[in-house]
Design an enzyme around this catalytic site. Structure first.
Site, mmCIF file in Angstrom:
data_model
loop_
_atom_site.group_PDB
_atom_site.id
_atom_site.type_symbol
_atom_site.label_atom_id
_atom_site.label_comp_id
_atom_site.label_asym_id
_atom_site.label_seq_id
_atom_site.Cartn_x
_atom_site.Cartn_y
_atom_site.Cartn_z
ATOM 1 N N LYS A 47 -16.717 0.983 -4.696
ATOM 2 C CA LYS A 47 -15.368 0.602 -5.106
ATOM 3 C C LYS A 47 -15.099 1.227 -6.460
ATOM 4 O O LYS A 47 -16.032 1.536 -7.223
ATOM 5 C CB LYS A 47 -15.247 -0.922 -5.207
ATOM 6 C CG LYS A 47 -13.828 -1.446 -5.059
ATOM 7 C CD LYS A 47 -13.398 -1.476 -3.597
ATOM 8 C CE LYS A 47 -12.052 -2.169 -3.428
ATOM 9 N NZ LYS A 47 -11.664 -2.292 -2.005
ATOM 10 N N GLY B 258 0.582 -14.441 -0.327
ATOM 11 C CA GLY B 258 0.651 -13.024 -0.641
ATOM 12 C C GLY B 258 1.222 -12.248 0.526
ATOM 13 O O GLY B 258 0.582 -12.109 1.568
ATOM 14 N N VAL B 259 2.457 -11.761 0.372
ATOM 15 C CA VAL B 259 3.109 -11.016 1.457
ATOM 16 C C VAL B 259 3.422 -9.599 0.985
ATOM 17 O O VAL B 259 4.537 -9.094 1.129
ATOM 18 C CB VAL B 259 4.365 -11.736 1.979
ATOM 19 C CG1 VAL B 259 3.982 -12.927 2.824
ATOM 20 C CG2 VAL B 259 5.281 -12.168 0.830
ATOM 21 N N GLY B 260 2.404 -8.982 0.394
ATOM 22 C CA GLY B 260 2.521 -7.585 -0.005
ATOM 23 C C GLY B 260 2.237 -6.670 1.163
ATOM 24 O O GLY B 260 2.672 -6.919 2.296
ATOM 25 N N LYS B 261 1.465 -5.610 0.908
ATOM 26 C CA LYS B 261 1.244 -4.592 1.926
ATOM 27 C C LYS B 261 0.656 -5.166 3.215
ATOM 28 O O LYS B 261 1.105 -4.852 4.307
ATOM 29 C CB LYS B 261 0.323 -3.497 1.379
ATOM 30 C CG LYS B 261 0.960 -2.633 0.304
ATOM 31 C CD LYS B 261 0.110 -1.408 -0.020
ATOM 32 C CE LYS B 261 -1.151 -1.740 -0.757
ATOM 33 N NZ LYS B 261 -1.903 -0.507 -1.174
ATOM 34 N N VAL B 262 -0.357 -6.009 3.100
ATOM 35 C CA VAL B 262 -1.039 -6.548 4.283
ATOM 36 C C VAL B 262 -0.388 -7.836 4.774
ATOM 37 O O VAL B 262 -0.132 -8.004 5.964
ATOM 38 C CB VAL B 262 -2.528 -6.785 3.979
ATOM 39 C CG1 VAL B 262 -3.224 -7.438 5.167
ATOM 40 C CG2 VAL B 262 -3.212 -5.464 3.637
ATOM 41 N N GLY B 263 -0.125 -8.755 3.851
ATOM 42 C CA GLY B 263 0.416 -10.049 4.236
ATOM 43 C C GLY B 263 1.725 -9.943 4.987
ATOM 44 O O GLY B 263 1.977 -10.693 5.943
ATOM 45 N N HIS B 264 2.571 -9.000 4.575
ATOM 46 C CA HIS B 264 3.868 -8.816 5.245
ATOM 47 C C HIS B 264 3.665 -8.444 6.714
ATOM 48 O O HIS B 264 4.352 -8.971 7.603
ATOM 49 C CB HIS B 264 4.661 -7.722 4.526
ATOM 50 C CG HIS B 264 5.977 -7.403 5.151
ATOM 51 N ND1 HIS B 264 7.118 -8.131 4.905
ATOM 52 C CD2 HIS B 264 6.328 -6.424 6.034
ATOM 53 C CE1 HIS B 264 8.121 -7.618 5.597
ATOM 54 N NE2 HIS B 264 7.663 -6.580 6.283
#
Length: 356
Positions: free
Chosen positions: A79, A179-185
């Site tokens: 990482k 969390g509804v960003g890139k993945v959550g959305h």
């Protein structure tokens, strides 16, 4: 002070990268190359201290080793973190400087997208390094890995539902997505399609509005503390890690925890606390492996259908983890660790056989 050489850390290599001309301050952590080159995304984040950045990269790189092993990939765990606000400090020159540091490792570390970085950023990094995946389709890449990260998380959630309610079905279940960003959305889309009742929260008003515009039926709560205290069937952490603490587990009101965020447990003992409360925890690095499956597939000439088939297998792997946990009388997180460690030891040990 975070220990790098302390007992149990086990990292092969940690690289501190600085380029004063561009302002780059980055750390690359390589936990293991037992199964192959280490692969993991680059997180661009305004850490409060260098020690916080180091602690994060050490935890994330270890998590990637276990994730890649459990996903059946011939990859080790690595990482990178770039210290700074991506909205203020991200420039082409900085990303290209980072790419040169990645290239200098000669393939021991392969980078990709993470929090604060996108496919367009990987295209820039790739101008200085051949060891980059998660690039745009226009540049021969697979595009946004969030698509299969969300799909894999959904498969893990289906397996969790099967373990708790006897059917791999989320219709009528109340799922809280933090969390509804890139993945959550994208995950919300799968849940709505499955007939679930979805409750969301996010620190970003823009992310909330985007999700509400796409899925008007979602319910919104003020913050993650409110969501944790909401009566839910499934709690899905999909933002930054560490959300499951001694305090939050004590007030959590859900039957299942299954989300895409990395390192959800604040410390290993939290997994036992969840188990003691009868809350089924689907280990994060198990269910969110769809993204790394996608970017690994890119290295071999990307085929979306092939990568999606591999990601669908997360359903069966999740069930296998739950079965081992029950047989061994341990929390699912411990069972997942055992399966990953077994593969790293058995397959990694083949490197002792000399080939010419």
């Amino acid at each position: 002070m975070t220990e790098v050489f302390g007992q149990g850390t086990g990292h092969e290599q940690v690289v501190f990268c600085q380029d004063q001309a561009t302002g780059l301050k980055a750390i690359i952590g390589i936990y293991s190359t037992a199964l192959g080159p280490s692969l993991g995304g680059t997180r661009f984040y305004p850490y409060e201290s260098e020690d916080a950045a180091l602690a994060d990269v050490l935890a994330l790189s270890k998590g990637m080793a276990y994730k890649n092993a459990l996903a059946g990939l011939d990859l080790g765990g690595g990482k990178a973190v770039i210290i700074g606000d991506p909205q203020k400090h991200k420039t082409e020159a900085l990303l290209r400087a980072f790419g040169r540091f990645v290239q200098s490792l000669g393939g021991r570390y392969i980078t990709a997208c993470d929090v604060g970085t996108y496919v367009q950023d990987m295209d820039i990094v790739a101008r200085e390094s051949e060891f980059v995946t998660g690039r745009s389709p226009e540049n021969g890449g697979a595009g946004d890995s969030s698509v299969l990260t969300a799909f894999g998380t959904y498969q893990g959630m289906r397996a969790s539902a099967d373990a708790v309610w006897g059917v791999p079905d989320l219709a009528g279940r109340k799922v809280g997505v933090a969390g509804v960003g890139k993945v959550g959305h994208i995950l919300v889309g799968h849940l709505i399609e499955a007939g679930a009742q979805v409750v969301i929260t996010d620190v970003s008003p823009a992310a909330i509005e985007r999700t509400r515009a796409a899925y008007p039926g979602v319910e919104v709560v003020a913050d993650i503390d409110t969501l944790i205290r909401t009566e839910l069937d499934v709690f899905a952490p999909c933002a930054l890690g560490g959300v499951l603490t001694d305090a939050t587990v004590g007030v959590l009101r859900s039957k299942i925890v299954c989300g895409a965020a990395n390192n959800q447990l604040a410390h290993p003992g939290v997994g036992k606390q969840l188990d003691d409360r009868g809350i089924l925890f689907a280990p994060d690095y198990l269910v969110n492996a769809g993204g790394v499956i996608q970017v690994d597939d890119e290295r071999h000439g990307f085929d979306f259908a092939r990568a999606k088939r591999k990601t669908t297998a997360i359903f069966d792997t999740t069930k296998a983890v739950f079965a081992l946990a029950k047989a061994d009388g341990v929390p699912p997180a411990t069972a997942a660790d055992r399966l990953a460690e077994r593969r790293m030891a058995e397959v990694g040990g083949l490197r002792s056989i000399l080939t010419v």
